[in-house]
Design an enzyme around this catalytic site. Structure first.
Site, PDB file in Angstrom:
ATOM      1  N   ASN A   6       0.772  -0.900   0.040  1.00  0.00           N
ATOM      2  CA  ASN A   6      -0.180  -0.099   0.086  1.00  0.00           C
ATOM      3  C   ASN A   6       1.242   1.066   0.333  1.00  0.00           C
ATOM      4  O   ASN A   6       1.553   1.259   0.983  1.00  0.00           O
ATOM      5  CB  ASN A   6      -0.644   0.367   1.499  1.00  0.00           C
ATOM      6  CG  ASN A   6      -1.682   1.268   1.802  1.00  0.00           C
ATOM      7  OD1 ASN A   6      -1.853   1.783   0.224  1.00  0.00           O
ATOM      8  ND2 ASN A   6      -2.570   1.652   2.606  1.00  0.00           N
ATOM      9  N   TRP A   7       0.904   1.849  -1.182  1.00  0.00           N
ATOM     10  CA  TRP A   7       1.609   2.888  -0.891  1.00  0.00           C
ATOM     11  C   TRP A   7       1.584   4.270  -0.546  1.00  0.00           C
ATOM     12  O   TRP A   7       2.018   5.569  -0.656  1.00  0.00           O
ATOM     13  CB  TRP A   7       1.970   3.037  -2.881  1.00  0.00           C
ATOM     14  CG  TRP A   7       3.173   2.469  -3.225  1.00  0.00           C
ATOM     15  CD1 TRP A   7       3.763   0.973  -2.743  1.00  0.00           C
ATOM     16  CD2 TRP A   7       4.006   2.414  -4.053  1.00  0.00           C
ATOM     17  NE1 TRP A   7       4.895   0.016  -3.319  1.00  0.00           N
ATOM     18  CE2 TRP A   7       4.289   1.344  -4.594  1.00  0.00           C
ATOM     19  CE3 TRP A   7       3.732   2.785  -5.703  1.00  0.00           C
ATOM     20  CZ2 TRP A   7       5.096   1.017  -5.888  1.00  0.00           C
ATOM     21  CZ3 TRP A   7       4.986   2.534  -6.775  1.00  0.00           C
ATOM     22  CH2 TRP A   7       5.291   1.524  -7.349  1.00  0.00           C
ATOM     23  N   LYS A   8      -0.069   4.474  -0.477  1.00  0.00           N
ATOM     24  CA  LYS A   8      -0.386   5.714  -0.064  1.00  0.00           C
ATOM     25  C   LYS A   8      -0.703   6.658  -1.198  1.00  0.00           C
ATOM     26  O   LYS A   8       0.132   6.198  -2.206  1.00  0.00           O
ATOM     27  CB  LYS A   8      -0.169   5.583   1.491  1.00  0.00           C
ATOM     28  CG  LYS A   8      -0.040   4.441   2.103  1.00  0.00           C
ATOM     29  CD  LYS A   8      -0.061   5.091   4.060  1.00  0.00           C
ATOM     30  CE  LYS A   8       0.649   3.744   4.664  1.00  0.00           C
ATOM     31  NZ  LYS A   8      -0.377   3.319   5.707  1.00  0.00           N
ATOM     32  N   HIS A  90      -9.349   1.422   4.445  1.00  0.00           N
ATOM     33  CA  HIS A  90      -8.288   1.426   5.448  1.00  0.00           C
ATOM     34  C   HIS A  90      -8.517   2.790   6.175  1.00  0.00           C
ATOM     35  O   HIS A  90      -9.432   2.915   6.177  1.00  0.00           O
ATOM     36  CB  HIS A  90      -7.376   2.062   4.325  1.00  0.00           C
ATOM     37  CG  HIS A  90      -5.966   1.949   4.947  1.00  0.00           C
ATOM     38  ND1 HIS A  90      -5.231   3.098   5.775  1.00  0.00           N
ATOM     39  CD2 HIS A  90      -5.033   0.876   4.893  1.00  0.00           C
ATOM     40  CE1 HIS A  90      -4.210   2.878   6.146  1.00  0.00           C
ATOM     41  NE2 HIS A  90      -4.089   1.789   5.470  1.00  0.00           N
ATOM     42  N   GLU A  92      -6.975   5.294   7.711  1.00  0.00           N
ATOM     43  CA  GLU A  92      -6.759   5.969   7.218  1.00  0.00           C
ATOM     44  C   GLU A  92      -8.159   6.843   6.156  1.00  0.00           C
ATOM     45  O   GLU A  92      -8.346   8.565   6.528  1.00  0.00           O
ATOM     46  CB  GLU A  92      -5.467   6.542   6.658  1.00  0.00           C
ATOM     47  CG  GLU A  92      -4.173   5.780   7.121  1.00  0.00           C
ATOM     48  CD  GLU A  92      -2.628   5.506   6.424  1.00  0.00           C
ATOM     49  OE1 GLU A  92      -2.585   5.427   5.540  1.00  0.00           O
ATOM     50  OE2 GLU A  92      -1.745   4.844   7.323  1.00  0.00           O
ATOM     51  N   GLU A 160      -5.902  -4.996  10.560  1.00  0.00           N
ATOM     52  CA  GLU A 160      -4.949  -4.093  10.885  1.00  0.00           C
ATOM     53  C   GLU A 160      -5.310  -2.567  12.253  1.00  0.00           C
ATOM     54  O   GLU A 160      -5.582  -1.770  12.403  1.00  0.00           O
ATOM     55  CB  GLU A 160      -4.493  -2.962  10.377  1.00  0.00           C
ATOM     56  CG  GLU A 160      -4.824  -3.523   8.084  1.00  0.00           C
ATOM     57  CD  GLU A 160      -3.508  -2.492   8.137  1.00  0.00           C
ATOM     58  OE1 GLU A 160      -2.870  -3.083   6.898  1.00  0.00           O
ATOM     59  OE2 GLU A 160      -4.410  -1.223   7.232  1.00  0.00           O
ATOM     60  N   GLY A 166       2.059   2.098  11.188  1.00  0.00           N
ATOM     61  CA  GLY A 166       3.150   3.219  10.804  1.00  0.00           C
ATOM     62  C   GLY A 166       3.600   4.019  12.259  1.00  0.00           C
ATOM     63  O   GLY A 166       5.067   4.556  11.673  1.00  0.00           O
ATOM     64  N   SER A 202       3.444  -2.537  10.247  1.00  0.00           N
ATOM     65  CA  SER A 202       4.731  -1.936  10.801  1.00  0.00           C
ATOM     66  C   SER A 202       5.142  -4.035   9.827  1.00  0.00           C
ATOM     67  O   SER A 202       6.109  -3.862  11.346  1.00  0.00           O
ATOM     68  CB  SER A 202       4.296  -2.046  11.911  1.00  0.00           C
ATOM     69  OG  SER A 202       4.468  -0.539  12.380  1.00  0.00           O
ATOM     70  N   GLY A 224       4.351   1.956   5.300  1.00  0.00           N
ATOM     71  CA  GLY A 224       5.876   1.863   5.489  1.00  0.00           C
ATOM     72  C   GLY A 224       7.018   1.153   4.267  1.00  0.00           C
ATOM     73  O   GLY A 224       7.829   1.505   3.670  1.00  0.00           O
TER      74      GLY A 224
HETATM   75  C1  PEP Z   1      -0.453   0.424   6.104  1.00  0.00           C
HETATM   76  O1  PEP Z   1      -1.243   1.355   5.682  1.00  0.00           O
HETATM   77  O2  PEP Z   1      -1.572  -0.347   5.332  1.00  0.00           O
HETATM   78  C2  PEP Z   1       0.322  -0.479   6.298  1.00  0.00           C
HETATM   79  C3  PEP Z   1       0.251  -1.467   7.242  1.00  0.00           C
HETATM   80  O3  PEP Z   1       0.995   0.581   7.161  1.00  0.00           O
HETATM   81  P1  PEP Z   1       2.468  -0.204   7.332  1.00  0.00           P
HETATM   82  O4  PEP Z   1       2.965  -0.915   7.516  1.00  0.00           O
HETATM   83  O5  PEP Z   1       3.066   1.327   7.394  1.00  0.00           O
HETATM   84  O6  PEP Z   1       1.723   0.130   9.775  1.00  0.00           O
END
Ligand code: PEP
Length: 241
Positions: A6-8, A90, A92, A160, A166, A202, A224
């Site tokens: 997931n590049w966001k 998601h 976010e 998640e 993050g 993470s 990330g």
């Molecule tokens: C995500 O945004 O779905 C995610 C898992 O981010 P990260 O790996 O940075 O925690």
């Protein structure tokens, strides 16, 4: 196993193109890779992925097929740009755009009508976990976000925990095992017995093997670490083992 990037809202185009090409340099037996790219990059990134077997995905969609929705992206447009899957719900988007589980379900129905499969994210906040409500929160998100009409093979769930995204904090193996068992039970009961469950929050090359060893973990959604090809490859390698 599925490992999804997931590049966001990252990175800039030249870096994105190079990153996509770098992903293609290696393949991992038994691992399906998905890349959720920013919408304006779907076509240029998709070109780089051609022939690699890596699936291209959008990060969101509108619940209507078309119409007066300035700034939104339809499922047909995602499909036309080469996407075969869309990420929905998601945390976010739930936080930044007030997305409800009802809206997520409507988007999922629309996505399937455009031949897209869907990855629906669920997860509790730290306050919900500390109040002892993690399981009830996640099961309620599932019950509302997942349309009963969706075929089991068109659905993937990403668990998640919001406090792990993050932040560098990873849920413990016990916390992941408990939640994935609960989600598995809910999915089987609802007839989604082939739906896979990914963990996200993470995930890095250094902790991926431990996470993948947890029962009912079928892969990872990676934020990330997916922005560094070597790290994403390291996670995929752990999934292939
Ligand atoms: C995500 O945004 O779905 C995610 C898992 O981010 P990260 O790996 O940075 O925690």
């Amino acid at each position: 196993m599925i490992v999804a990037a997931n590049w966001k809202m990252n990175p800039e185009l030249s870096v994105a193109a190079k990153l996509a090409s770098d992903y293609c340099a290696t393949s991992f037996a038994g691992v399906t890779r998905i890349l959720f790219a920013p919408h304006p990059y779907l076509v240029p990134v998709g070109v780089r992925l051609e022939g690699s077997g890596i699936l291209l995905g959008g990060q969101d969609c509108h619940p209507s097929a078309s119409g007066a929705h300035t700034g939104d992206v339809s499922t047909g447009m995602l499909h036309d740009c080469g996407a075969s899957v869309v990420l929905l719900g998601h945390s976010e988007r739930r936080a930044d755009h007030g997305e409800t589980s009802e809206l997520v379900a409507a988007k999922a129905v629309q996505a399937f009508s455009s031949s897209l499969s869907v990855m629906i994210c669920v997860g509790e906040t730290l306050a919900e976990r500390e109040a002892g409500n993690a399981r009830v929160t996640v099961l309620e998100q599932l019950a509302i976000s997942v349309p009963s009409t969706l075929p089991t093979t068109a659905l993937t769930i990403a668990y998640e925990p919001v406090w792990a995204i993050g932040t560098g904090k990873v849920a413990t193996a016990v916390e992941i095992a408990e939640m994935h068992l609960g989600i598995r039970g809910w999915l089987d009961e609802a007839g989604f017995n082939q739906t896979k469950i990914l963990y996200g929050g993470s995930v890095k090359p250094g902790n991926a093997a431990e996470i993948f060893a947890v029962p009912h973990v079928d892969g990872a959604l990676v934020g990330g670490a997916s922005l560094i090809a070597a790290d994403f490859d390291g996670i995929c390698a752990a999934a292939a083992d």
